[in-house]
Scaffold this motif. Structure first.
Motif, PDB file in Angstrom:
ATOM      1  N   ALA A  53       0.845  -1.227   0.016  1.00 37.83           N
ATOM      2  CA  ALA A  53      -0.064   0.041   0.005  1.00 37.83           C
ATOM      3  C   ALA A  53       1.003   1.193  -0.050  1.00 37.83           C
ATOM      4  N   GLU A  54       0.401   2.400  -0.588  1.00 41.05           N
ATOM      5  CA  GLU A  54       0.959   3.489  -0.449  1.00 41.05           C
ATOM      6  C   GLU A  54       0.496   4.475   0.690  1.00 41.05           C
ATOM      7  N   GLU A  55       1.464   5.200   1.270  1.00 44.97           N
ATOM      8  CA  GLU A  55       1.205   5.850   2.281  1.00 44.97           C
ATOM      9  C   GLU A  55       0.216   6.935   2.087  1.00 44.97           C
ATOM     10  N   PRO A  56      -0.778   7.148   2.926  1.00 46.37           N
ATOM     11  CA  PRO A  56      -0.544   6.945   4.572  1.00 46.37           C
ATOM     12  C   PRO A  56      -1.128   5.445   5.144  1.00 46.37           C
ATOM     13  N   VAL A  57      -1.315   4.713   4.145  1.00 44.16           N
ATOM     14  CA  VAL A  57      -1.917   3.299   4.364  1.00 44.16           C
ATOM     15  C   VAL A  57      -0.837   2.455   5.126  1.00 44.16           C
ATOM     16  N   ILE A  58      -0.944   1.886   6.095  1.00 46.83           N
ATOM     17  CA  ILE A  58      -0.098   0.819   6.792  1.00 46.83           C
ATOM     18  C   ILE A  58      -0.538  -0.449   6.905  1.00 46.83           C
ATOM     19  N   LEU A  59       0.018  -1.382   6.312  1.00 40.68           N
ATOM     20  CA  LEU A  59      -0.372  -2.704   6.086  1.00 40.68           C
ATOM     21  C   LEU A  59      -0.013  -3.329   7.850  1.00 40.68           C
ATOM     22  N   ARG A  60      -0.735  -3.210   8.578  1.00 37.72           N
ATOM     23  CA  ARG A  60      -0.518  -3.855   9.977  1.00 37.72           C
ATOM     24  C   ARG A  60      -0.274  -5.716   9.909  1.00 37.72           C
ATOM     25  N   ASN A  61      -0.936  -6.333   8.829  1.00 36.63           N
ATOM     26  CA  ASN A  61      -0.729  -7.801   8.926  1.00 36.63           C
ATOM     27  C   ASN A  61      -1.306  -8.190   7.557  1.00 36.63           C
ATOM     28  N   VAL A  62      -0.709  -9.174   6.852  1.00 39.96           N
ATOM     29  CA  VAL A  62      -1.374  -9.810   5.843  1.00 39.96           C
ATOM     30  C   VAL A  62      -1.356 -11.295   6.057  1.00 39.96           C
ATOM     31  N   ARG A  63      -2.624 -12.003   6.321  1.00 40.58           N
ATOM     32  CA  ARG A  63      -2.529 -13.122   6.644  1.00 40.58           C
ATOM     33  C   ARG A  63      -3.151 -13.895   5.605  1.00 40.58           C
ATOM     34  N   ARG A  64      -2.333 -15.273   5.284  1.00 43.12           N
ATOM     35  CA  ARG A  64      -2.656 -16.320   4.286  1.00 43.12           C
ATOM     36  C   ARG A  64      -3.181 -17.410   5.060  1.00 43.12           C
ATOM     37  N   THR A  65      -4.108 -18.401   4.644  1.00 44.15           N
ATOM     38  CA  THR A  65      -4.660 -19.521   5.190  1.00 44.15           C
ATOM     39  C   THR A  65      -4.382 -20.478   4.215  1.00 44.15           C
ATOM     40  N   GLU A  66      -4.678 -21.889   4.601  1.00 48.45           N
ATOM     41  CA  GLU A  66      -4.450 -23.014   3.799  1.00 48.45           C
ATOM     42  C   GLU A  66      -5.395 -23.058   2.528  1.00 48.45           C
ATOM     43  N   ASN A  67      -6.246 -22.037   2.544  1.00 48.97           N
ATOM     44  CA  ASN A  67      -7.015 -21.748   1.333  1.00 48.97           C
ATOM     45  C   ASN A  67      -6.538 -20.682   0.289  1.00 48.97           C
ATOM     46  N   PRO A  68      -5.858 -20.963  -0.814  1.00 48.01           N
ATOM     47  CA  PRO A  68      -5.203 -19.684  -1.349  1.00 48.01           C
ATOM     48  C   PRO A  68      -6.065 -18.818  -2.095  1.00 48.01           C
TER      49      PRO A  68
END
Length: 612
Positions: A53-68
């Protein structure tokens, strides 16, 4: 060359939009107390992409699961101004496409909205059976079940427009709040009309209307100073829900593996002697085979449900929730869900369905319960439903003789246990709802007994709830199927021979029901003493129950004679309640009366006396 470059960008854009099939929530708002937003992205193999993401957005977390096919992206929504923010998707170090996410400006004072309370009278509607305002949406080519009014369990065509068309009727009756059973999409192939098996949590069922129609319903109600309560389901979704068909995680729902039915024993939630197996089959078992049980102990599920609930409050301008099967949820998870909503909206109200038959067990689920505190549990749930009073009402008016535990003593005993609740004004009181036998079926259309019951419901402590059609004497036998207690309201369809919405077309008996209900509802509407006044009750004698509602400024005396014979009361017994008042106005008859020595009341009659 320039033309080829723009065509390439256009194709990349199309690829991005086809890659992401769903984003939920579809948008959000600024200035929310919940300052981190979990955005769910769904699309074929979307997890193969890196997200930035571009500022001012902050990616706090990107979570992947067993389902792609899923990505869960958490951003700093609380720090951002209203606007559209770009999320970029890359693979092998190369940007493939972008997608905008919008944060909207929040409505002024949204967080301070006032929920429903004891000053309200709630009308419960089964929307498919109330009124068909738009016959063109009775069926949808995108949804499986088509309209068939001849089937008791079929779709009959009632919709949001039908409710809007009759808001004047409800306002005239004296109703101040509306609870509609769920309106979200339910794509079950049959029996989908009740809409408790949700297949899309962000869209109104097209056979009811659109999201915009639902928001318009709220707007029209607010113009009339009426409140809208959404029936929210946290415990389960329908088997046709698009996420159930492609689970984000194996433990998104409870599996054994696969399906096992609930044992419905909610007592296992706090039984100190319970077996782990019994608790699991209550909480994790499915309500039915078509309603997969959601796992609120999974943080992704809990965040999804919490954000979805807040999204609907903010989007539609809701004034409250009624939460279905509240006590079947993972109790720690549902407490977190409830607290998050009440933290966001401190004056909101949520009533939970805790269908139990013991006040201690019901009170366990109310906020700050002293019973719950024994086990260090707090649900944060402001309101629960008074099912024990409903149980008493279902039998006591057929008990003409007052024995030790029969007749009006049942009402008295119910209120004796009010010390178990932390807020008795925030209990929902009712004579029937969409899951119970119709009162007028139990009592065989006896209008006098209906008047006794409604006098009690509309003058005792708590928040009164009526079920559509009670006010015209509608009947229905649950033994004949749920559809029988959810009959069509007469006049809700153009082809109906008679409309009970219109005084001129009601039968004499329907009008008697209606006039009584309207008189008491409209009296109650402007009486704070009946909303939040204290309750003083007397032991019933000869099946006559007397109680007072009072505050510093006003006193109301209520007399309910459940004896078929006239009774004469010695008023000296009630001096504590009368407090030196010697006259009053009886609201039902409109007559002034002296209250010096004796008071006569006819058999199976009630009085509501405003003391002068």
């Amino acid at each position: 060359m320039k033309r080829l470059f723009f065509i390439s960008l256009f194709l990349m854009s199309l690829n991005g939009f086809s890659q992401i099939e769903r984003i939920e929530p579809p948008f959000w708002w600024t200035d929310m107390k919940m300052d981190e937003l979990q955005v769910m992205l769904y699309g074929k193999d979307i997890a193969e992409y890196e997200v930035s993401a571009e500022e001012p957005v902050i990616l706090r977390n990107v979570r992947r699961t067993e389902n792609p096919n899923y990505l869960f992206v958490t951003i700093n929504s609380g720090d951002l101004a209203a606007g559209k923010y770009k999320l970029n998707f890359s693979k092998n170090g190369k940007k493939k496409f972008s997608r905008n996410y919008e944060l909207k400006e929040r409505e002024e004072n949204s967080a301070e909205r006032e929920g429903f309370d004891a000053s309200d009278a709630i009308y419960l509607i089964m929307p498919d059976r109330f009124a068909n305002g738009n016959p063109e949406n009775d069926s949808s080519p995108e949804l499986q079940e088509k309209a068939n009014r001849s089937k008791q369990g079929g779709r009959h065509g009632g919709d949001i427009q039908g409710i809007i068309d009759h808001l004047d009727y409800l306002e005239d009756l004296g109703i101040t709040a509306l609870w509609s059973t769920p309106l979200l999409e339910d794509d079950d192939p049959q029996y989908s009309y009740h809409t408790y098996a949700i297949s899309d949590a962000y869209n109104i069922d097209k056979r009811y209307g659109s999201n915009e129609d639902y928001r318009r319903l709220a707007d029209e109600m607010h113009k009339r100073d009426m409140k809208l309560i959404m029936d929210y389901v946290t415990n389960h979704w329908g088997a046709e829900h698009w996420m159930i068909k492609d689970l984000p995680t194996y433990d998104w729902i409870h599996q054994f593996p696969g399906y096992e039915n609930s044992n419905y024993r909610m007592t296992t939630q706090y039984d100190q002697h319970k077996s782990k197996r019994d608790l699991r089959y209550c909480v994790d078992g499915w309500f039915t085979s078509t309603m997969p049980d959601l796992n609120q102990s999974n943080p992704l599920v809990l965040k999804y449900l919490t954000q979805n609930a807040i999204w609907w409050i903010e989007y539609a301008g809701l004034d409250g929730f009624r939460v279905d099967t509240y006590s079947y949820n993972d109790k720690d998870g549902i407490a977190k869900w409830t607290k998050a909503i009440m933290d966001e909206y401190p004056h909101f109200n949520i009533v939970g369905e805790v269908w139990m038959h013991d006040q201690a067990q019901i009170s366990y689920w109310q906020k700050d319960s002293r019973i719950g505190a024994i086990q260090s549990f707090n649900s944060y749930l402001p309101s629960v439903m008074d099912f024990t009073l409903h149980d008493a009402i279902g039998t006591m008016f057929n008990e003409e003789e007052q024995n030790w535990g029969e007749g009006m003593v049942k009402a008295y005993d119910n209120f004796v246990n009010d010390f178990l609740y932390t807020n008795i004004n925030n209990l929902l009181v009712f004579i029937e709802n969409h899951d119970t036998n119709r009162f007028n079926e139990i009592y065989d259309g006896d209008v006098d007994k209906y008047k006794l019951a409604m006098t009690l419901i509309l003058t005792t402590r708590g928040i009164p709830q009526l079920y559509y059609g009670s006010e015209i004497g509608m009947r229905g036998d649950k033994g004949k199927g749920d559809g029988d207690i959810r009959r069509d309201f007469p006049g809700g369809w153009e082809s109906d021979e008679q409309s009970a919405f219109l005084k001129a077309e009601r039968s004499a008996k329907q009008q008697e029901y209606y006039s009584f209900t309207k008189k008491l509802l409209n009296y109650r509407k402007d009486q704070p003493v009946l909303h939040f006044g204290k309750l003083l009750q007397y032991l019933p004698e000869n099946n006559v129950y007397v109680y007072f509602r009072y505050n510093e400024d006003q006193r109301v005396m209520v007399v309910i004679n459940n004896n078929p014979d006239e009774q004469v009361l010695n008023l000296s017994k009630y001096s504590e309640g009368l407090k030196n008042h010697i006259s009053g106005k009886e609201i039902i008859s409109g007559k002034s009366m002296e209250l010096k020595d004796k008071l006569s009341i006819g058999g199976n009659k009630s009085m509501v006396i405003e003391l002068n």
